[in-house]
Scaffold this motif. Structure first.
Motif, PDB file in Angstrom:
ATOM      1  N   GLY A 151      16.089  -0.554 -14.395  1.00 49.41           N
ATOM      2  CA  GLY A 151      17.014   0.538 -13.521  1.00 49.41           C
ATOM      3  C   GLY A 151      18.226  -0.024 -13.504  1.00 49.41           C
ATOM      4  N   ASP A 152      19.139   0.744 -13.396  1.00 46.68           N
ATOM      5  CA  ASP A 152      20.515   0.924 -13.140  1.00 46.68           C
ATOM      6  C   ASP A 152      20.936   0.829 -11.829  1.00 46.68           C
ATOM      7  OD1 ASP A 152      20.386   1.709 -16.106  1.00 46.68           O
ATOM      8  OD2 ASP A 152      20.481   4.476 -15.201  1.00 46.68           O
ATOM      9  N   PRO A 153      22.229   0.195 -11.543  1.00 48.26           N
ATOM     10  CA  PRO A 153      22.520  -0.076 -10.331  1.00 48.26           C
ATOM     11  C   PRO A 153      22.670   0.968  -9.746  1.00 48.26           C
ATOM     12  CG  PRO A 153      23.971  -0.954 -12.002  1.00 48.26           C
ATOM     13  CD  PRO A 153      22.907   0.183 -12.529  1.00 48.26           C
ATOM     14  N   VAL A 154      21.758   0.853  -7.765  1.00 47.17           N
ATOM     15  CA  VAL A 154      22.714   1.980  -6.655  1.00 47.17           C
ATOM     16  C   VAL A 154      23.214   2.088  -6.129  1.00 47.17           C
ATOM     17  CG1 VAL A 154      21.236   3.430  -5.382  1.00 47.17           C
ATOM     18  CG2 VAL A 154      20.320   2.868  -7.181  1.00 47.17           C
ATOM     19  N   ALA A 155      23.982   2.710  -5.609  1.00 46.39           N
ATOM     20  CA  ALA A 155      25.120   2.429  -4.713  1.00 46.39           C
ATOM     21  C   ALA A 155      24.428   2.926  -3.752  1.00 46.39           C
ATOM     22  CB  ALA A 155      26.608   3.521  -5.108  1.00 46.39           C
ATOM     23  N   TRP A 156      23.614   1.984  -3.016  1.00 48.16           N
ATOM     24  CA  TRP A 156      23.335   1.799  -1.643  1.00 48.16           C
ATOM     25  C   TRP A 156      23.442   3.103  -0.770  1.00 48.16           C
ATOM     26  CZ3 TRP A 156      18.428   1.367  -3.200  1.00 48.16           C
ATOM     27  CH2 TRP A 156      17.963   0.705  -3.989  1.00 48.16           C
ATOM     28  N   LEU A 157      24.930   2.651   0.052  1.00 49.26           N
ATOM     29  CA  LEU A 157      25.470   3.042   0.956  1.00 49.26           C
ATOM     30  C   LEU A 157      26.966   4.008   0.585  1.00 49.26           C
ATOM     31  CD1 LEU A 157      26.569  -0.250   2.515  1.00 49.26           C
ATOM     32  CD2 LEU A 157      24.496   1.340   3.599  1.00 49.26           C
ATOM     33  N   SER A 158      26.699   4.588  -0.648  1.00 45.77           N
ATOM     34  CA  SER A 158      27.474   6.169  -0.108  1.00 45.77           C
ATOM     35  C   SER A 158      26.398   6.750  -1.385  1.00 45.77           C
ATOM     36  CB  SER A 158      28.499   5.530  -1.337  1.00 45.77           C
ATOM     37  OG  SER A 158      28.352   4.944  -2.786  1.00 45.77           O
ATOM     38  N   THR A 159      25.436   6.853  -1.439  1.00 45.75           N
ATOM     39  CA  THR A 159      24.170   8.131  -2.470  1.00 45.75           C
ATOM     40  C   THR A 159      23.612   8.564  -1.153  1.00 45.75           C
ATOM     41  OG1 THR A 159      24.000   6.199  -4.071  1.00 45.75           O
ATOM     42  CG2 THR A 159      22.934   8.408  -4.072  1.00 45.75           C
ATOM     43  N   THR A 160      23.966  10.080  -1.018  1.00 43.52           N
ATOM     44  CA  THR A 160      23.440  10.905  -0.561  1.00 43.52           C
ATOM     45  C   THR A 160      22.070  11.410  -1.231  1.00 43.52           C
ATOM     46  OG1 THR A 160      24.792  12.407  -0.807  1.00 43.52           O
ATOM     47  CG2 THR A 160      25.355  11.413   0.929  1.00 43.52           C
ATOM     48  N   ASP A 161      22.496  11.992  -2.528  1.00 39.54           N
ATOM     49  CA  ASP A 161      21.222  12.483  -2.600  1.00 39.54           C
ATOM     50  C   ASP A 161      20.453  11.941  -4.174  1.00 39.54           C
ATOM     51  OD1 ASP A 161      19.334  14.389  -3.943  1.00 39.54           O
ATOM     52  OD2 ASP A 161      21.089  15.712  -4.922  1.00 39.54           O
ATOM     53  N   PRO A 162      19.416  11.276  -3.499  1.00 38.14           N
ATOM     54  CA  PRO A 162      18.989  11.210  -2.319  1.00 38.14           C
ATOM     55  C   PRO A 162      19.656  10.073  -1.473  1.00 38.14           C
ATOM     56  CG  PRO A 162      17.590   9.575  -3.801  1.00 38.14           C
ATOM     57  CD  PRO A 162      18.648  10.544  -4.640  1.00 38.14           C
ATOM     58  N   PRO A 163      19.043  10.201  -0.188  1.00 43.09           N
ATOM     59  CA  PRO A 163      19.801   9.587   1.102  1.00 43.09           C
ATOM     60  C   PRO A 163      19.165   7.417   0.921  1.00 43.09           C
ATOM     61  CG  PRO A 163      17.855  10.469   1.896  1.00 43.09           C
ATOM     62  CD  PRO A 163      18.459  11.402   0.542  1.00 43.09           C
ATOM     63  N   TRP A 164      19.812   7.135  -0.301  1.00 39.76           N
ATOM     64  CA  TRP A 164      19.594   5.247   0.087  1.00 39.76           C
ATOM     65  C   TRP A 164      19.984   4.613   0.863  1.00 39.76           C
ATOM     66  CZ3 TRP A 164      15.067   4.694  -2.403  1.00 39.76           C
ATOM     67  CH2 TRP A 164      15.124   5.014  -3.461  1.00 39.76           C
ATOM     68  N   TYR A 165      20.892   5.342   1.985  1.00 38.98           N
ATOM     69  CA  TYR A 165      21.590   4.519   2.494  1.00 38.98           C
ATOM     70  C   TYR A 165      20.625   4.382   4.105  1.00 38.98           C
ATOM     71  CZ  TYR A 165      22.510   9.518   4.296  1.00 38.98           C
ATOM     72  OH  TYR A 165      22.037  10.622   4.696  1.00 38.98           O
ATOM     73  N   TRP A 166      19.396   5.707   4.303  1.00 42.04           N
ATOM     74  CA  TRP A 166      18.209   5.298   4.951  1.00 42.04           C
ATOM     75  C   TRP A 166      17.270   4.403   4.994  1.00 42.04           C
ATOM     76  CZ3 TRP A 166      18.902   6.536   9.749  1.00 42.04           C
ATOM     77  CH2 TRP A 166      19.136   8.672   9.843  1.00 42.04           C
ATOM     78  N   LEU A 167      17.349   3.527   3.858  1.00 44.27           N
ATOM     79  CA  LEU A 167      16.347   2.757   2.965  1.00 44.27           C
ATOM     80  C   LEU A 167      17.346   1.225   3.535  1.00 44.27           C
ATOM     81  CD1 LEU A 167      13.879   1.252   1.895  1.00 44.27           C
ATOM     82  CD2 LEU A 167      15.682   1.137  -0.549  1.00 44.27           C
ATOM     83  N   VAL A 168      19.186   1.073   3.507  1.00 42.28           N
ATOM     84  CA  VAL A 168      19.501  -0.082   4.481  1.00 42.28           C
ATOM     85  C   VAL A 168      19.495  -0.300   5.646  1.00 42.28           C
ATOM     86  CG1 VAL A 168      21.136  -1.206   3.525  1.00 42.28           C
ATOM     87  CG2 VAL A 168      20.526   0.528   2.259  1.00 42.28           C
ATOM     88  N   ILE A 169      19.220   1.271   6.394  1.00 43.89           N
ATOM     89  CA  ILE A 169      19.454   1.097   7.691  1.00 43.89           C
ATOM     90  C   ILE A 169      18.359   0.799   8.342  1.00 43.89           C
ATOM     91  CG2 ILE A 169      19.478   2.561   9.747  1.00 43.89           C
ATOM     92  CD1 ILE A 169      22.145   4.214   7.816  1.00 43.89           C
ATOM     93  N   VAL A 170      17.162   1.570   7.903  1.00 44.83           N
ATOM     94  CA  VAL A 170      15.884   1.333   8.833  1.00 44.83           C
ATOM     95  C   VAL A 170      15.314  -0.703   8.404  1.00 44.83           C
ATOM     96  CG1 VAL A 170      13.553   1.621   7.972  1.00 44.83           C
ATOM     97  CG2 VAL A 170      15.548   3.541   8.481  1.00 44.83           C
ATOM     98  N   THR A 171      15.861  -1.013   7.282  1.00 44.30           N
ATOM     99  CA  THR A 171      14.820  -2.531   6.684  1.00 44.30           C
ATOM    100  C   THR A 171      16.225  -2.809   7.632  1.00 44.30           C
ATOM    101  OG1 THR A 171      16.574  -1.913   5.323  1.00 44.30           O
ATOM    102  CG2 THR A 171      14.156  -1.444   4.173  1.00 44.30           C
ATOM    103  N   VAL A 172      17.129  -2.793   7.927  1.00 44.55           N
ATOM    104  CA  VAL A 172      17.802  -4.499   9.036  1.00 44.55           C
ATOM    105  C   VAL A 172      17.405  -4.183  10.147  1.00 44.55           C
ATOM    106  CG1 VAL A 172      19.982  -2.444   9.365  1.00 44.55           C
ATOM    107  CG2 VAL A 172      20.044  -4.897   9.022  1.00 44.55           C
ATOM    108  N   ARG A 173      17.556  -2.881  10.736  1.00 41.05           N
ATOM    109  CA  ARG A 173      16.567  -2.996  11.810  1.00 41.05           C
ATOM    110  C   ARG A 173      15.696  -3.251  12.099  1.00 41.05           C
ATOM    111  NH1 ARG A 173      17.455  -0.162  17.278  1.00 41.05           N
ATOM    112  NH2 ARG A 173      18.862   0.247  16.396  1.00 41.05           N
ATOM    113  N   LEU A 174      14.678  -2.888  11.346  1.00 42.94           N
ATOM    114  CA  LEU A 174      12.923  -3.196  10.949  1.00 42.94           C
ATOM    115  C   LEU A 174      12.766  -4.918  10.595  1.00 42.94           C
ATOM    116  CD1 LEU A 174      10.119  -2.720  10.516  1.00 42.94           C
ATOM    117  CD2 LEU A 174      10.725  -2.944   8.527  1.00 42.94           C
TER     118      LEU A 174
END
Length: 300
Positions: free
Chosen positions: A143-166
């Motif tokens: 896979g190619d690198p993903v800008a997790w926190l700045s990619t809005t389409d798809p909104p990958w930042y939700w994965l980061v936010i939810v996993t840290v709170r979880l």
């Protein structure tokens, strides 16, 4: 003797009660009063404006969008935390050796600072470069690198936010579920086995979950209230030297920039805080009534 007890009571409780009044109740009352005044760059009420601050806040599209962000966050984090913490509790409850060790290991993240955890997620795991842990794993599978926190389409930042709170809060709710599991009478499981109930989903559905009803209600209420209070992980994950991006801005982050940003409109910010507090109260009472908190089967 009675007078000495009263004296010692105030010796131990007095400092806490004084601090609670000065740093909690007085600011709350002052904030409610401030919401009816025009207060820019000052915490001292100046010109009385009535409900204008509330009207301005409710008409603000950014504030409405922040409430939508909360709804999305709640839709992710509440069921995920509930299922994960319950699963941990069921597994730990079945362990016969070293139960205290596993209980401590899973609970340990709850003692971690939200700021520290957010920075670890941002700098080490989901940092957006190919050397980050998540992108390294993607690279192993081509896979190619993903800008997790700045990619809005798809909104990958939700994965980061939810996993840290979880990761941070699952251990705490696991302890609550463990306490509920240990209160279940083992005779219920023995009777189910005699009746031919298969261990697994059947026993979980018909015995464990009904017996955990009170605990489940408390967990869901706490999860929703804590979701309303989300600030640290959002702010530390998404903000940078350029400020906070326009997306994924929960209510507390929006109010922070309204009251303490460039405009420093503390009157409007206080009105938003009161509106948010009322929403939390209404949602909590509504959930409690819907989930029949405090009622028994005999109450109907």
């Amino acid at each position: 003797m009675r007078g000495r007890r009263a004296l010692w009571f105030w010796v131990f409780v007095g400092p806490f009660a004084l601090g609670l009044a000065l740093f909690t109740y007085v600011p709350l009352v002052w904030s409610v009063g401030l919401s009816f005044f025009d207060a820019r760059n000052t915490v001292t009420p100046t010109h009385f404006v009535g409900l204008d601050n509330y009207t301005a806040m409710l008409k603000d599209d950014a504030f409405v969008d922040s409430l939508k962000t909360f709804l999305v966050f709640t839709a992710f984090i509440v069921p995920a935390t509930y299922a994960f913490s319950l699963s941990l509790a069921l597994m730990v409850n079945r362990v016969r050796r070293a139960r205290a060790f596993f209980r401590s290991v899973f609970f340990l993240p709850a003692a971690c600072s939200y700021v520290v955890a957010a920075l670890v997620w941002k700098m080490s795991i989901f940092n957006g470069v190919r050397f980050g842990l998540a992108n390294t794993l993607l690279g192993w599978f081509g896979g190619d690198p993903v800008a997790w926190l700045s990619t809005t389409d798809p909104p990958w930042y939700w994965l980061v936010i939810v996993t840290v709170r979880l990761w941070l809060q699952a251990g705490f709710y696991m302890i609550l579920f463990l306490a509920g599991l240990q209160r279940i009478d083992p005779a219920l499981y023995e009777a189910a086995a005699v009746d031919g109930a298969r261990p697994g989903w059947t026993v979980l559905r018909h015995i464990t979950l009904p017996q955990l009803r009170a605990t489940s209600v408390a967990v869901v209420l706490l999860l929703v209230i804590n979701a309303f209070q989300a600030f640290d992980e959002f702010y530390n994950l998404l903000s940078d030297a350029r400020g906070y991006p326009p997306y994924a801005r929960p209510p507390l982050v929006y109010l922070y920039y309204t009251a303490l940003g460039q405009g420093q409109n503390l009157g409007v910010g206080s009105a938003g805080a009161v509106i948010l507090a009322l929403i939390v109260a209404i949602v909590t009472v509504g959930q409690a009534r819907w989930l029949r908190l405090g009622r028994t089967d005999a109450d109907g």
